[in-house]
Design an enzyme around this catalytic site. Structure first.
Site, PDB file in Angstrom:
ATOM      1  N   ASP A  74      11.907  -0.032   5.101  1.00  0.00           N
ATOM      2  CA  ASP A  74      11.029  -0.017   3.934  1.00  0.00           C
ATOM      3  C   ASP A  74      11.091  -1.339   3.168  1.00  0.00           C
ATOM      4  O   ASP A  74      12.146  -1.973   3.094  1.00  0.00           O
ATOM      5  CB  ASP A  74      11.452   1.134   3.010  1.00  0.00           C
ATOM      6  CG  ASP A  74      10.436   1.385   1.914  1.00  0.00           C
ATOM      7  OD1 ASP A  74       9.238   1.114   2.130  1.00  0.00           O
ATOM      8  OD2 ASP A  74      10.836   1.843   0.826  1.00  0.00           O
ATOM      9  N   ASN A 116       1.057   6.959   7.464  1.00  0.00           N
ATOM     10  CA  ASN A 116       0.601   5.566   7.384  1.00  0.00           C
ATOM     11  C   ASN A 116      -0.835   5.376   7.840  1.00  0.00           C
ATOM     12  O   ASN A 116      -1.461   4.347   7.523  1.00  0.00           O
ATOM     13  CB  ASN A 116       1.515   4.647   8.204  1.00  0.00           C
ATOM     14  CG  ASN A 116       2.853   4.385   7.549  1.00  0.00           C
ATOM     15  OD1 ASN A 116       3.823   4.025   8.229  1.00  0.00           O
ATOM     16  ND2 ASN A 116       2.955   4.569   6.237  1.00  0.00           N
TER      17      ASN A 116
END
Length: 262
Positions: free
Chosen positions: A28, A76
């Site tokens: 991340d 995503n």
């Protein structure tokens, strides 16, 4: 470039202690890394690819058996179309540029998730590299692509329901092994360590079943800056923890004493 002596010493220290067999990483912070520098978000993902290469090399070098990277989640797909397209291009580029290193170092490439949703120009090099590395006996590098922990459990539940409906599985006898045999991670070692970068404290739908007894490590480092030393630090922290699996410390000590006498 020659590595600093302190980094060499840290790596040797980590190698000398019991390692996690299976490490999962939530990579991340790529977008934020780019935004801080006034760059397009895709440049953060591109820089993050360098961290993927470096961490994979270190994991293999120290002796980690399996490394699973959360590369692209089911959620995503909802990102802006240009960002998704850019991520797919970076993935294809990674599969092409890292092909030789994966094959030359005996790494077996694996993928989990709804891989059929990936565009053909990504699936083809992915499938080829998976096939060509299938007999390698070194570290297993797993890319979680179009992956979600809930989606994985739904997939497993459907397969189990089909087996029950077909009469090949007694619902009263369903146990952990039955569920695990229908997970995408079937055949991988149990997850020992989950690392998340960027300072966020959540698991983001990653390996939900597998994380039941994993050690969790949250690094206050954006993924593009998470390199050799940061990864070694995460392994070192793992090695300092006592893994009890519901037992007491005294019980663990008695078990270790019995094993030493056997």
């Amino acid at each position: 470039m020659e590595r600093p002596s302190a980094l060499i010493a840290l790596e040797q220290q980590v190698k000398a202690r019991p390692l996690p067999r299976h490490v999962g990483i939530i990579m991340d912070g790529n977008g934020r890394w780019a935004e801080i520098r006034g760059l397009a978000r895709l440049e953060g993902h591109r820089e993050g690819s360098t961290s993927v290469r470096e961490v994979t090399r270190v994991a293999r070098r120290v002796g980690v058996s399996a490394l699973t990277l959360y590369a692209f989640s089911s959620q995503n797909w909802a990102r802006p179309a240009d960002e998704v397209a850019g991520l797919m291009e970076l993935l294809r580029e990674f599969l092409q540029t890292e092909r030789s290193e994966i094959l030359d170092n005996g790494i077996r490439l694996h993928a989990i998730g709804e891989v059929d949703k990936l565009p053909r120009y990504v699936r083809e090099p992915l499938d080829k590299l998976r096939a060509d590395s299938a007999h390698n006996t070194g570290m297993v590098l797993t890319l979680a692509l179009s992956y979600g922990g809930r989606e994985e459990l739904i997939h497993a539940a459907r397969e189990i329901a089909q087996a029950v409906a077909a009469g090949t599985l007694d619902p009263a006898r369903i146990g952990e092994k039955d569920i695990e045999s229908h997970l995408w991670t079937q055949g991988l070692p149990p997850l020992d360590l989950m690392v998340r970068t960027s300072g966020e404290f959540r698991v983001s739908n990653f390996l939900l079943w597998q994380m039941a007894y994993a050690e969790l490590y949250f690094a206050d480092v954006l993924w593009p800056d998470f390199r050799t030393e940061a990864f070694l630090r995460s392994l070192s922290h793992y090695q300092q923890r006592e893994r009890r699996f519901g037992l007491t410390s005294a019980q663990l000590q008695r078990e270790e004493t019995q094993r030493a006498k056997a």
